[in-house]
Design a protein around this motif. Structure first.
Motif, mmCIF file in Angstrom:
data_model
loop_
_atom_site.group_PDB
_atom_site.id
_atom_site.type_symbol
_atom_site.label_atom_id
_atom_site.label_comp_id
_atom_site.label_asym_id
_atom_site.label_seq_id
_atom_site.Cartn_x
_atom_site.Cartn_y
_atom_site.Cartn_z
ATOM 1 N N ARG A 178 -14.151 2.659 -3.970
ATOM 2 C CA ARG A 178 -14.884 3.637 -3.172
ATOM 3 C C ARG A 178 -13.902 4.283 -2.210
ATOM 4 O O ARG A 178 -12.742 3.852 -2.082
ATOM 5 C CB ARG A 178 -16.018 2.958 -2.408
ATOM 6 N N ASP A 179 -14.367 5.311 -1.527
ATOM 7 C CA ASP A 179 -13.517 5.982 -0.549
ATOM 8 C C ASP A 179 -13.187 5.048 0.610
ATOM 9 O O ASP A 179 -14.010 4.217 1.013
ATOM 10 C CB ASP A 179 -14.218 7.228 -0.002
ATOM 11 N N TYR A 180 -11.988 5.214 1.121
ATOM 12 C CA TYR A 180 -11.548 4.402 2.261
ATOM 13 C C TYR A 180 -12.405 4.704 3.488
ATOM 14 O O TYR A 180 -12.730 5.862 3.769
ATOM 15 C CB TYR A 180 -10.078 4.685 2.561
ATOM 16 N N GLN A 181 -12.782 3.649 4.236
ATOM 17 C CA GLN A 181 -13.557 3.797 5.465
ATOM 18 C C GLN A 181 -12.833 3.101 6.600
ATOM 19 O O GLN A 181 -12.169 2.084 6.386
ATOM 20 C CB GLN A 181 -14.960 3.196 5.298
ATOM 21 N N PRO A 182 -12.916 3.654 7.809
ATOM 22 C CA PRO A 182 -12.272 3.009 8.956
ATOM 23 C C PRO A 182 -12.755 1.573 9.112
ATOM 24 O O PRO A 182 -13.942 1.304 9.038
ATOM 25 C CB PRO A 182 -12.721 3.878 10.146
ATOM 26 N N GLY A 183 -11.834 0.645 9.297
ATOM 27 C CA GLY A 183 -12.166 -0.766 9.411
ATOM 28 C C GLY A 183 -11.844 -1.551 8.164
ATOM 29 O O GLY A 183 -11.802 -2.788 8.202
ATOM 30 N N ASP A 184 -11.640 -0.878 7.037
ATOM 31 C CA ASP A 184 -11.256 -1.575 5.809
ATOM 32 C C ASP A 184 -9.858 -2.158 5.969
ATOM 33 O O ASP A 184 -8.972 -1.547 6.574
ATOM 34 C CB ASP A 184 -11.279 -0.618 4.619
ATOM 35 N N ARG A 185 -9.644 -3.322 5.387
ATOM 36 C CA ARG A 185 -8.335 -3.955 5.466
ATOM 37 C C ARG A 185 -7.308 -3.204 4.615
ATOM 38 O O ARG A 185 -7.635 -2.625 3.578
ATOM 39 C CB ARG A 185 -8.421 -5.421 5.007
ATOM 40 N N PHE A 186 -6.080 -3.301 5.055
ATOM 41 C CA PHE A 186 -4.982 -2.651 4.340
ATOM 42 C C PHE A 186 -4.822 -3.248 2.944
ATOM 43 O O PHE A 186 -4.489 -2.547 1.982
ATOM 44 C CB PHE A 186 -3.688 -2.825 5.150
ATOM 45 N N SER A 187 -5.081 -4.556 2.840
ATOM 46 C CA SER A 187 -4.913 -5.229 1.547
ATOM 47 C C SER A 187 -5.995 -4.854 0.545
ATOM 48 O O SER A 187 -5.874 -5.164 -0.642
ATOM 49 C CB SER A 187 -4.907 -6.749 1.745
ATOM 50 N N TRP A 188 -7.064 -4.206 0.983
ATOM 51 C CA TRP A 188 -8.141 -3.829 0.081
ATOM 52 C C TRP A 188 -7.885 -2.491 -0.625
ATOM 53 O O TRP A 188 -8.633 -2.111 -1.524
ATOM 54 C CB TRP A 188 -9.455 -3.705 0.860
ATOM 55 N N ILE A 189 -6.856 -1.769 -0.213
ATOM 56 C CA ILE A 189 -6.596 -0.444 -0.783
ATOM 57 C C ILE A 189 -6.147 -0.571 -2.241
ATOM 58 O O ILE A 189 -5.273 -1.379 -2.573
ATOM 59 C CB ILE A 189 -5.525 0.304 0.030
ATOM 60 N N ASN A 190 -6.766 0.197 -3.105
ATOM 61 C CA ASN A 190 -6.396 0.254 -4.515
ATOM 62 C C ASN A 190 -5.395 1.394 -4.679
ATOM 63 O O ASN A 190 -5.760 2.568 -4.745
ATOM 64 C CB ASN A 190 -7.636 0.494 -5.380
ATOM 65 N N TRP A 191 -4.111 1.052 -4.733
ATOM 66 C CA TRP A 191 -3.053 2.067 -4.725
ATOM 67 C C TRP A 191 -3.038 2.879 -6.021
ATOM 68 O O TRP A 191 -2.747 4.080 -6.011
ATOM 69 C CB TRP A 191 -1.695 1.400 -4.508
ATOM 70 N N LYS A 192 -3.375 2.235 -7.113
ATOM 71 C CA LYS A 192 -3.360 2.939 -8.395
ATOM 72 C C LYS A 192 -4.431 4.034 -8.433
ATOM 73 O O LYS A 192 -4.173 5.191 -8.826
ATOM 74 C CB LYS A 192 -3.583 1.946 -9.532
ATOM 75 N N ALA A 193 -5.666 3.660 -7.980
ATOM 76 C CA ALA A 193 -6.748 4.645 -7.938
ATOM 77 C C ALA A 193 -6.471 5.720 -6.899
ATOM 78 O O ALA A 193 -6.806 6.902 -7.087
ATOM 79 C CB ALA A 193 -8.068 3.946 -7.648
ATOM 80 N N SER A 194 -5.812 5.334 -5.797
ATOM 81 C CA SER A 194 -5.495 6.311 -4.745
ATOM 82 C C SER A 194 -4.496 7.335 -5.229
ATOM 83 O O SER A 194 -4.589 8.538 -4.907
ATOM 84 C CB SER A 194 -4.949 5.577 -3.510
#
Length: 406
Positions: free
Chosen positions: A208-224
């Motif tokens: 899903r789209d990144y939201q303020p408060g989400d952890r850095f480790s939760w970012i999906n770099w491939k999808a981004s």
């Protein structure tokens, strides 16, 4: 009628003093000689002191009670310091002091510890201390002091009561419990949870789209990188970990362990990160909604500190008549010291209505074994889907050993 003997003694002592003075003087006058006059002059200082003591006012005394703190845990010692100040240096032969406590504290202190015999002399400040070794659970009041002075011969006494009020709250004793949920529902089935209650970051189900408060480790770099926008992993959510605890307040020898285990359980659940509520029925019904946080824990502990075993309604009847339990969509934990067939039947019915397992904690004394009837009821309860966990006093961690073994 009780005041009459005290009044008679008081009047008798008032009459006795001038009578003794006249008697010794008359004896010296009529008998003459060194011995009779020596007797009169030896008694005269005591008589003068008694007269002076009758004019001495106890109102000038200032009594202070000093407590180390106002919040305690059951079983803790309490040290009380009592100090007395006065403006004049009138010689006092003795001062008998007694601290008046609530009934529960009187039993704990054995009453003798709260009394003290002081020899102040001409001191303007004096004090004493006493210790209550083990505080009982509850809200306790310190009401007043009784001060008594008198002469060496016991001919004259004066007594006054000083109102000095203090209050302490003694919370139930609790043990450190590492709370484990008995079962957690995932799409894959049942498993035992050892993590803090939160979203399960080991099972990503989408992005899903990144939201303020989400952890850095939760970012999906491939999808981004593909979408040129920061995307966050979407995780599997566990079912509700909220727990509603119902405590039995029926008179029982193991009621204090019931309260202690309930306090330990509530604290462990909230410390785990879940939310919890509480229902009790003692003098009156008390229900606390499911919440989390330190303030909620303090509110629950304050209630448990004052709760008494005065429920005359059977525990099963409480579960049967309280409509709130049917409305709750959470896990239920029942804490009791008395296992009965109606309770097992009602817990089983409640579990079927809620579509889950009801956990019933049976609290026993230290090294106390279940009766044959209780063993039979435990077997019946397990067959009907009611999980019965027997917990002995002082061994509260064992309540979740079944989960730990998984």
């Amino acid at each position: 009628m009780k005041r009459l003997p005290k009044l008679v003694r008081k009047v008798w002592k008032v009459i006795l003093l001038p009578f003794l003075i006249v008697l010794t003087f008359s004896y010296a006058m009529f008998q003459g000689g060194f011995v009779s006059w020596f007797l009169f002059y030896s008694f005269l200082p005591f008589a003068i002191y008694c007269v002076a003591l009758s004019f001495y006012s106890l109102n000038e005394l200032e009594v202070t009670r000093v407590l180390q703190k106002s919040d305690y845990k059951a079983g803790e010692p309490l040290k009380v310091a009592v100090s007395v100040k006065r403006a004049k240096s009138f010689p006092l032969f003795y001062l008998l002091m007694e601290d008046h406590l609530s009934e529960a504290l009187k039993l704990a202190s054995q009453q003798k510890k709260t009394k003290a015999l002081l020899l102040p002399g001409v001191k303007k400040e004096f004090s004493y201390e006493y210790v209550i070794d083990e505080l009982p659970r509850g809200e306790h009041l310190f009401e007043s002091f009784t001060l008594r002075i008198g002469d060496p011969l016991g001919l004259f006494e004066k007594e006054k009561r000083f109102t000095v009020e203090d209050k302490i709250i003694v919370y139930p004793a609790y043990s450190e419990i590492l709370y484990r949920t008995f079962e957690n529902q995932y799409d894959q089935g049942l498993t035992a949870s050892r993590e803090r209650v939160q979203r399960d970051t080991s099972m990503a189900t989408g992005v899903r789209d990144y939201q303020p408060g989400d952890r850095f480790s939760w970012i999906n770099w491939k999808a981004s990188a593909k979408r040129n926008v920061l995307m966050t992993k979407e995780f599997e959510q566990r079912q509700s970990h909220d727990v509603f605890v119902v405590m039995d307040c029926a008179p029982d020898k193991n009621f204090e362990p019931v309260v202690s285990f309930t306090a330990s359980l509530l604290r462990a659940i909230l410390k785990k990160g879940a939310q919890t509520g509480l229902l009790t029925m003692s003098n009156e019904r008390a229900s606390f909604p499911i919440r989390g946080g330190e303030q909620h824990l303090q509110q629950l502990f304050y209630h448990l500190a004052k709760i008494e075993a005065k429920c005359i309604t059977p525990f099963a009847k409480i579960l049967d008549t309280d409509g709130l339990l049917i409305q709750q969509t959470v896990s239920f934990m029942l804490v009791t010291a008395q296992l009965t067939k109606p309770l097992v039947e009602k817990a089983s019915f409640l579990g079927q209505r809620k579509g889950g397992t009801i956990t019933l904690f049976l609290i026993k004394g230290e090294k106390e074994s279940p009766s044959e009837n209780e063993r039979s009821l435990i077997t019946i309860a397990n067959a009907r889907g009611v999980r019965v966990v027997m917990v002995h006093e002082g061994e509260y961690m064992a309540a979740f050993s079944e989960v730990n073994a998984r």
